[in-house]
Design a protein around this motif. Structure first.
Motif, PDB file in Angstrom:
ATOM      1  N   GLU A  47       0.823  -1.211   0.000  1.00  0.00           N
ATOM      2  CA  GLU A  47       0.000   0.000   0.000  1.00  0.00           C
ATOM      3  C   GLU A  47       0.859   1.263   0.000  1.00  0.00           C
ATOM      4  N   THR A  48       2.019   1.195   0.653  1.00  0.00           N
ATOM      5  CA  THR A  48       2.878   2.376   0.770  1.00  0.00           C
ATOM      6  C   THR A  48       4.311   2.023   0.362  1.00  0.00           C
ATOM      7  N   LEU A  49       5.087   3.058   0.120  1.00  0.00           N
ATOM      8  CA  LEU A  49       6.495   2.838  -0.199  1.00  0.00           C
ATOM      9  C   LEU A  49       7.216   2.190   0.977  1.00  0.00           C
ATOM     10  N   ALA A  50       6.879   2.568   2.197  1.00  0.00           N
ATOM     11  CA  ALA A  50       7.508   1.961   3.376  1.00  0.00           C
ATOM     12  C   ALA A  50       7.248   0.462   3.429  1.00  0.00           C
ATOM     13  N   GLU A  51       6.009   0.062   3.192  1.00  0.00           N
ATOM     14  CA  GLU A  51       5.671  -1.361   3.201  1.00  0.00           C
ATOM     15  C   GLU A  51       6.411  -2.097   2.093  1.00  0.00           C
ATOM     16  N   LEU A  52       6.498  -1.477   0.932  1.00  0.00           N
ATOM     17  CA  LEU A  52       7.209  -2.089  -0.192  1.00  0.00           C
ATOM     18  C   LEU A  52       8.680  -2.283   0.137  1.00  0.00           C
ATOM     19  N   MET A  53       9.318  -1.265   0.721  1.00  0.00           N
ATOM     20  CA  MET A  53      10.736  -1.358   1.064  1.00  0.00           C
ATOM     21  C   MET A  53      10.977  -2.455   2.103  1.00  0.00           C
ATOM     22  N   THR A  54      10.051  -2.600   3.045  1.00  0.00           N
ATOM     23  CA  THR A  54      10.171  -3.672   4.040  1.00  0.00           C
ATOM     24  C   THR A  54      10.101  -5.032   3.359  1.00  0.00           C
ATOM     25  N   LYS A  55       9.163  -5.174   2.446  1.00  0.00           N
ATOM     26  CA  LYS A  55       9.000  -6.466   1.767  1.00  0.00           C
ATOM     27  C   LYS A  55      10.191  -6.822   0.884  1.00  0.00           C
ATOM     28  N   ILE A  56      10.731  -5.865   0.137  1.00  0.00           N
ATOM     29  CA  ILE A  56      11.816  -6.217  -0.787  1.00  0.00           C
ATOM     30  C   ILE A  56      13.133  -6.471  -0.078  1.00  0.00           C
ATOM     31  N   THR A  57      13.279  -5.957   1.145  1.00  0.00           N
ATOM     32  CA  THR A  57      14.541  -6.143   1.855  1.00  0.00           C
ATOM     33  C   THR A  57      14.511  -7.285   2.860  1.00  0.00           C
ATOM     34  N   LEU A  58      13.352  -7.901   3.037  1.00  0.00           N
ATOM     35  CA  LEU A  58      13.225  -9.015   3.964  1.00  0.00           C
ATOM     36  C   LEU A  58      14.182 -10.138   3.565  1.00  0.00           C
ATOM     37  N   ASP A  59      15.059 -10.526   4.464  1.00  0.00           N
ATOM     38  CA  ASP A  59      16.045 -11.593   4.234  1.00  0.00           C
ATOM     39  C   ASP A  59      17.014 -11.269   3.092  1.00  0.00           C
ATOM     40  N   ARG A  60      17.230  -9.981   2.812  1.00  0.00           N
ATOM     41  CA  ARG A  60      18.170  -9.558   1.772  1.00  0.00           C
ATOM     42  C   ARG A  60      19.026  -8.429   2.346  1.00  0.00           C
ATOM     43  N   ALA A  61      19.988  -8.797   3.171  1.00  0.00           N
ATOM     44  CA  ALA A  61      20.790  -7.817   3.912  1.00  0.00           C
ATOM     45  C   ALA A  61      21.526  -6.839   2.999  1.00  0.00           C
ATOM     46  N   HIS A 101       8.160   7.723   3.900  1.00  0.00           N
ATOM     47  CA  HIS A 101       7.757   6.613   3.032  1.00  0.00           C
ATOM     48  C   HIS A 101       6.416   6.011   3.435  1.00  0.00           C
ATOM     49  N   ASN A 102       6.007   6.198   4.696  1.00  0.00           N
ATOM     50  CA  ASN A 102       4.687   5.725   5.123  1.00  0.00           C
ATOM     51  C   ASN A 102       3.572   6.537   4.472  1.00  0.00           C
ATOM     52  N   GLY A 103       3.876   7.757   4.077  1.00  0.00           N
ATOM     53  CA  GLY A 103       2.883   8.629   3.467  1.00  0.00           C
ATOM     54  C   GLY A 103       2.859   8.578   1.954  1.00  0.00           C
ATOM     55  N   VAL A 104       3.753   7.795   1.357  1.00  0.00           N
ATOM     56  CA  VAL A 104       3.787   7.672  -0.105  1.00  0.00           C
ATOM     57  C   VAL A 104       2.917   6.477  -0.477  1.00  0.00           C
ATOM     58  N   ILE A 105       1.692   6.775  -0.895  1.00  0.00           N
ATOM     59  CA  ILE A 105       0.710   5.745  -1.241  1.00  0.00           C
ATOM     60  C   ILE A 105       0.965   5.282  -2.676  1.00  0.00           C
ATOM     61  N   LEU A 106       0.987   3.981  -2.867  1.00  0.00           N
ATOM     62  CA  LEU A 106       1.231   3.409  -4.190  1.00  0.00           C
ATOM     63  C   LEU A 106      -0.093   3.079  -4.875  1.00  0.00           C
ATOM     64  N   ALA A 107      -0.266   3.586  -6.076  1.00  0.00           N
ATOM     65  CA  ALA A 107      -1.439   3.257  -6.886  1.00  0.00           C
ATOM     66  C   ALA A 107      -1.222   1.889  -7.521  1.00  0.00           C
ATOM     67  N   ASP A 108      -2.305   1.211  -7.839  1.00  0.00           N
ATOM     68  CA  ASP A 108      -2.189  -0.067  -8.519  1.00  0.00           C
ATOM     69  C   ASP A 108      -1.472   0.152  -9.852  1.00  0.00           C
ATOM     70  N   GLY A 109      -0.462  -0.661 -10.119  1.00  0.00           N
ATOM     71  CA  GLY A 109       0.312  -0.535 -11.348  1.00  0.00           C
ATOM     72  C   GLY A 109       1.459   0.450 -11.255  1.00  0.00           C
ATOM     73  N   ALA A 110       1.733   0.970 -10.073  1.00  0.00           N
ATOM     74  CA  ALA A 110       2.820   1.935  -9.895  1.00  0.00           C
ATOM     75  C   ALA A 110       4.169   1.307 -10.237  1.00  0.00           C
ATOM     76  N   THR A 111       5.096   2.158 -10.643  1.00  0.00           N
ATOM     77  CA  THR A 111       6.477   1.737 -10.851  1.00  0.00           C
ATOM     78  C   THR A 111       7.353   2.507  -9.869  1.00  0.00           C
ATOM     79  N   VAL A 112       8.107   1.762  -9.067  1.00  0.00           N
ATOM     80  CA  VAL A 112       9.021   2.343  -8.104  1.00  0.00           C
ATOM     81  C   VAL A 112      10.428   2.052  -8.566  1.00  0.00           C
TER      82      VAL A 112
END
Length: 83
Positions: free
Chosen positions: A26-40, A63-74
């Protein structure tokens, strides 16, 4: 929840082992948490990187306030050497 495409550049691409991948977040913060999980190494690079969301710089926004639209490119842009 939005499906986002993440594009990695330079050192981020090397650390991720791919040039792009899809994630749901939903947010850039959540995305960053997911992509870095177990990837030091990727987490280290991401912590120093700047980001574009649909071509727009995130800058110093929370990053918690950066809302990602469906289909966004980060795009994850690590610091580049040179000038």
């Amino acid at each position: 929840m939005a499906t986002a495409k993440v594009r990695y550049w330079a050192a981020a691409k090397d650390a991720a082992g791919t040039s792009e991948e899809d994630f749901e977040a939903e947010t850039l913060a959540e995305l960053m948490t997911k992509i870095t999980l177990d990837r030091a190494e990727l987490a280290r690079v991401v912590s120093r990187s700047s980001f574009l969301v649909d071509g727009n710089p995130v800058g110093k926004r929370d990053h918690n306030g950066v809302i990602l639209a469906d289909g966004a490119t980060v795009e994850v842009l690590p610091p580049f050497a040179g000038g």
